[in-house]
Design a protein around this motif. Structure first.
Motif, PDB file in Angstrom:
ATOM      1  N   VAL A  75       0.811  -1.101  -0.038  1.00 14.59           N
ATOM      2  CA  VAL A  75       0.067  -0.156  -0.056  1.00 14.59           C
ATOM      3  C   VAL A  75       0.884   1.317  -0.175  1.00 14.59           C
ATOM      4  CG1 VAL A  75      -2.103  -1.089   0.910  1.00 14.59           C
ATOM      5  CG2 VAL A  75      -0.184  -0.503   2.571  1.00 14.59           C
ATOM      6  N   GLY A  76       2.037   1.295  -0.458  1.00  9.99           N
ATOM      7  CA  GLY A  76       2.877   2.367  -0.590  1.00  9.99           C
ATOM      8  C   GLY A  76       3.339   3.048   0.762  1.00  9.99           C
ATOM      9  N   VAL A  77       3.552   2.294   1.743  1.00  8.13           N
ATOM     10  CA  VAL A  77       3.867   3.140   3.207  1.00  8.13           C
ATOM     11  C   VAL A  77       5.163   2.678   3.313  1.00  8.13           C
ATOM     12  CG1 VAL A  77       3.779   3.070   5.670  1.00  8.13           C
ATOM     13  CG2 VAL A  77       1.529   2.757   4.080  1.00  8.13           C
ATOM     14  N   PRO A  78       6.320   3.757   3.108  1.00  3.63           N
ATOM     15  CA  PRO A  78       7.656   3.522   2.988  1.00  3.63           C
ATOM     16  C   PRO A  78       8.223   3.091   4.540  1.00  3.63           C
ATOM     17  CG  PRO A  78       7.000   5.599   3.164  1.00  3.63           C
ATOM     18  CD  PRO A  78       5.923   5.235   3.230  1.00  3.63           C
ATOM     19  N   PHE A  79       9.252   2.402   4.406  1.00  6.97           N
ATOM     20  CA  PHE A  79      10.118   1.873   5.628  1.00  6.97           C
ATOM     21  C   PHE A  79      10.993   3.156   6.015  1.00  6.97           C
ATOM     22  CE2 PHE A  79      10.271  -2.162   3.068  1.00  6.97           C
ATOM     23  CZ  PHE A  79       9.523  -2.975   4.141  1.00  6.97           C
ATOM     24  N   THR A  80      11.250   3.093   7.243  1.00  3.90           N
ATOM     25  CA  THR A  80      12.175   4.067   7.751  1.00  3.90           C
ATOM     26  C   THR A  80      13.820   3.627   6.922  1.00  3.90           C
ATOM     27  OG1 THR A  80      10.963   3.937   9.903  1.00  3.90           O
ATOM     28  CG2 THR A  80      13.261   4.983  10.007  1.00  3.90           C
ATOM     29  N   ASP A  81      14.040   2.587   6.986  1.00  5.33           N
ATOM     30  CA  ASP A  81      15.401   2.107   6.476  1.00  5.33           C
ATOM     31  C   ASP A  81      14.879   0.829   5.556  1.00  5.33           C
ATOM     32  OD1 ASP A  81      17.641   1.111   5.682  1.00  5.33           O
ATOM     33  OD2 ASP A  81      18.360   0.907   7.751  1.00  5.33           O
ATOM     34  N   PRO A  82      14.793   0.889   4.282  1.00  2.39           N
ATOM     35  CA  PRO A  82      14.478  -0.180   3.478  1.00  2.39           C
ATOM     36  C   PRO A  82      15.329  -1.451   3.458  1.00  2.39           C
ATOM     37  CG  PRO A  82      14.292   1.771   2.169  1.00  2.39           C
ATOM     38  CD  PRO A  82      14.817   2.334   3.292  1.00  2.39           C
ATOM     39  N   ALA A  84      16.623  -2.389   6.208  1.00  2.00           N
ATOM     40  CA  ALA A  84      16.359  -3.215   7.294  1.00  2.00           C
ATOM     41  C   ALA A  84      14.691  -3.520   7.155  1.00  2.00           C
ATOM     42  CB  ALA A  84      16.666  -2.238   8.629  1.00  2.00           C
ATOM     43  N   GLY A  85      14.324  -3.311   6.249  1.00  2.00           N
ATOM     44  CA  GLY A  85      12.776  -3.960   5.963  1.00  2.00           C
ATOM     45  C   GLY A  85      12.308  -5.073   6.521  1.00  2.00           C
ATOM     46  N   LEU A  86      13.022  -5.982   6.552  1.00  2.72           N
ATOM     47  CA  LEU A  86      12.446  -7.403   6.828  1.00  2.72           C
ATOM     48  C   LEU A  86      11.981  -7.184   8.395  1.00  2.72           C
ATOM     49  CD1 LEU A  86      12.059 -10.532   6.230  1.00  2.72           C
ATOM     50  CD2 LEU A  86      12.792  -8.919   4.371  1.00  2.72           C
ATOM     51  N   GLY A  87      12.668  -6.419   9.327  1.00  2.00           N
ATOM     52  CA  GLY A  87      12.766  -6.043  10.583  1.00  2.00           C
ATOM     53  C   GLY A  87      11.209  -5.374  10.870  1.00  2.00           C
ATOM     54  N   GLU A  88      11.164  -4.519   9.906  1.00  2.00           N
ATOM     55  CA  GLU A  88       9.907  -3.319  10.119  1.00  2.00           C
ATOM     56  C   GLU A  88       8.684  -4.331   9.499  1.00  2.00           C
ATOM     57  OE1 GLU A  88      10.353   0.511   8.667  1.00  2.00           O
ATOM     58  OE2 GLU A  88      12.344   0.374   8.682  1.00  2.00           O
ATOM     59  N   PHE A  89       8.778  -5.067   8.523  1.00  2.00           N
ATOM     60  CA  PHE A  89       7.613  -5.745   8.385  1.00  2.00           C
ATOM     61  C   PHE A  89       7.128  -6.678   9.710  1.00  2.00           C
ATOM     62  CE2 PHE A  89       8.586  -6.510   3.622  1.00  2.00           C
ATOM     63  CZ  PHE A  89       7.691  -5.759   3.077  1.00  2.00           C
ATOM     64  N   ALA A  90       8.102  -7.174  10.249  1.00  2.00           N
ATOM     65  CA  ALA A  90       7.960  -8.130  11.492  1.00  2.00           C
ATOM     66  C   ALA A  90       7.495  -7.310  12.506  1.00  2.00           C
ATOM     67  CB  ALA A  90       9.249  -8.977  11.785  1.00  2.00           C
ATOM     68  N   ASP A  91       7.924  -6.243  12.765  1.00  2.00           N
ATOM     69  CA  ASP A  91       7.508  -5.402  13.870  1.00  2.00           C
ATOM     70  C   ASP A  91       5.960  -4.678  13.536  1.00  2.00           C
ATOM     71  OD1 ASP A  91       9.650  -5.592  15.273  1.00  2.00           O
ATOM     72  OD2 ASP A  91      10.478  -3.753  14.765  1.00  2.00           O
ATOM     73  N   ASP A  92       5.720  -4.624  12.002  1.00  2.00           N
ATOM     74  CA  ASP A  92       4.212  -4.336  12.107  1.00  2.00           C
ATOM     75  C   ASP A  92       3.315  -5.326  12.461  1.00  2.00           C
ATOM     76  OD1 ASP A  92       5.116  -1.923  10.800  1.00  2.00           O
ATOM     77  OD2 ASP A  92       4.837  -2.395   8.813  1.00  2.00           O
ATOM     78  N   LEU A  93       3.799  -6.557  11.878  1.00  2.00           N
ATOM     79  CA  LEU A  93       2.859  -7.683  12.062  1.00  2.00           C
ATOM     80  C   LEU A  93       2.801  -8.031  13.541  1.00  2.00           C
ATOM     81  CD1 LEU A  93       3.702  -9.951   9.027  1.00  2.00           C
ATOM     82  CD2 LEU A  93       2.240  -8.126   9.433  1.00  2.00           C
ATOM     83  N   GLY A  94       4.098  -7.760  14.259  1.00  2.00           N
ATOM     84  CA  GLY A  94       3.720  -8.082  15.524  1.00  2.00           C
ATOM     85  C   GLY A  94       2.677  -7.210  16.657  1.00  2.00           C
ATOM     86  N   VAL A  95       2.747  -5.841  15.956  1.00  3.32           N
ATOM     87  CA  VAL A  95       1.474  -5.164  16.448  1.00  3.32           C
ATOM     88  C   VAL A  95       0.081  -5.631  16.175  1.00  3.32           C
ATOM     89  CG1 VAL A  95       0.419  -2.899  16.368  1.00  3.32           C
ATOM     90  CG2 VAL A  95       3.006  -3.212  16.573  1.00  3.32           C
ATOM     91  N   ILE A  96      -0.074  -6.049  14.891  1.00  2.17           N
ATOM     92  CA  ILE A  96      -1.204  -6.754  14.609  1.00  2.17           C
ATOM     93  C   ILE A  96      -1.911  -7.861  15.317  1.00  2.17           C
ATOM     94  CG2 ILE A  96      -2.626  -7.508  12.663  1.00  2.17           C
ATOM     95  CD1 ILE A  96      -0.689  -5.986  10.589  1.00  2.17           C
ATOM     96  N   VAL A  97      -0.767  -8.771  15.270  1.00  4.31           N
ATOM     97  CA  VAL A  97      -0.950 -10.047  16.180  1.00  4.31           C
ATOM     98  C   VAL A  97      -1.359  -9.759  17.661  1.00  4.31           C
ATOM     99  CG1 VAL A  97       0.274 -12.113  17.393  1.00  4.31           C
ATOM    100  CG2 VAL A  97       0.820 -11.334  15.064  1.00  4.31           C
ATOM    101  N   ASP A  98      -0.735  -8.777  18.170  1.00  2.39           N
ATOM    102  CA  ASP A  98      -1.096  -8.307  19.635  1.00  2.39           C
ATOM    103  C   ASP A  98      -2.642  -7.744  19.570  1.00  2.39           C
ATOM    104  OD1 ASP A  98       1.344  -9.121  20.828  1.00  2.39           O
ATOM    105  OD2 ASP A  98       2.024  -7.134  20.995  1.00  2.39           O
ATOM    106  N   ALA A  99      -2.825  -6.920  18.768  1.00  2.00           N
ATOM    107  CA  ALA A  99      -4.129  -6.282  18.407  1.00  2.00           C
ATOM    108  C   ALA A  99      -5.277  -7.203  18.365  1.00  2.00           C
ATOM    109  CB  ALA A  99      -4.363  -5.262  17.367  1.00  2.00           C
TER     110      ALA A  99
END
Ligand code: MLT
Length: 282
Positions: A75-82, A84-99
């Motif tokens: 959906v075109g939302v940029p990474f802070t640091d592409p 290191a993007g795998l980690g950013e993906f995982a952190d996004d998904l961690g929030v969704i799992v918790d929610a």
């Protein structure tokens, strides 16, 4: 099918059958397909696809809470640091799992989704009770693989996302799927065309720099199913078999007639295999 007592054993915050939900995630809003009640299975889509790739399989898994988010690059939302993007993906998904899930989930990732699942195992092992690795590999990119990604980035910059779709479709789908499944071809193309060039570049950059996960395989201690496509040109079935052989106690299945997208090309067989695996876990 899970019974009521099984639902009680795995209480989930979401108690009603759902549809698409929007959630805040680390500064952006993600759309998530949420369906059913029961223990949770969490789907991670591949590149350059989106959450809708899981619908044919997810719709069959009654007795489970099915959660399938879009990834930020879809959906075109940029990474802070592409890089290191795998980690950013995982952190996004961690929030969704918790929610959405109060108990550990079964993670099911296809290809890039599998690379992200490995990263989630490193970062959030306590949130994962089972693993389904579909059309994916544990190795990092080879130098040829990285050059291929650089070429794709240049192609998208020069000629747009359509040109990438034309190039990827014959690789990602089995020949028979391309010839006989126009609706699958259209669905895959639509998911690709939903991407912005920047989203494509970010996802490719993240994959290019992803860590090697082969050492992790020997440490996976949750029930694991590895699914391969008999006609997968990108990740040959024998490579997936070798990955499965390094995960203690894992199950391995080859789906006949499937290329790189088994859940879309052969949804009935893929659902059956996943359903049987989940049955043992529920
Ligand atoms: C995918 O399907 O996610 C991609 O083929 C993964 C990759 O390019 O390595």
């Amino acid at each position: 099918m899970a019974t009521t007592s099984e639902h009680n054993r795995f209480p989930q915050r979401l108690s009603q059958p759902g549809g698409t939900r929007e959630l805040p995630v680390r500064g952006w809003r993600v759309e998530v397909d949420v369906q059913g009640i029961g223990p949770a299975i969490f789907f991670i889509h591949g590149f350059p696809l989106d959450r809708t790739m899981w619908r044919p399989v997810s719709s069959t898994l009654s007795g489970w809470l099915r959660i399938a988010p879009d990834l930020r690059t879809a959906v075109g939302v940029p990474f802070t640091d592409p890089a290191a993007g795998l980690g950013e993906f995982a952190d996004d998904l961690g929030v969704i799992v918790d929610a959405l899930a109060t108990e550990p989930v079964v993670l099911c990732g296809l290809s890039m989704g599998g690379y992200i699942a490995f990263e989630m195992l490193r970062r959030y092992p306590e949130r994962i009770r089972g693993l389904i690795l579909c059309n994916t590999r544990a190795e990092a990119d080879s130098s040829d693989g990285r050059s291929g990604r650089e070429e794709m980035i240049a192609l998208v910059e020069r000629q747009g996302v359509d040109s990438l779709a034309d190039r990827l479709l014959p690789k990602i789908l089995a020949e028979t799927s391309l010839e006989t499944m126009p609706r699958v071809v259209e669905h895959v193309r639509d998911m690709m065309l939903r991407h912005t060039p920047a989203g494509i570049t970010d996802a490719l950059t993240a994959m290019m720099h992803r860590p090697d996960s082969t050492d992790l395989l020997a440490h996976i201690d949750v029930p694991t199913l590895v699914i391969a496509g008999a006609e997968d040109q990108l990740i040959p079935a024998e490579e997936a078999r070798s990955m499965a052989s390094r995960i203690a106690g894992s199950h391995f299945t080859i789906i006949p007639g499937a290329g790189h997208l088994a859940p879309l090309e052969q949804p009935v067989q893929t659902s059956r295999v996943i359903g049987e695996f989940l049955e043992v876990l529920s």
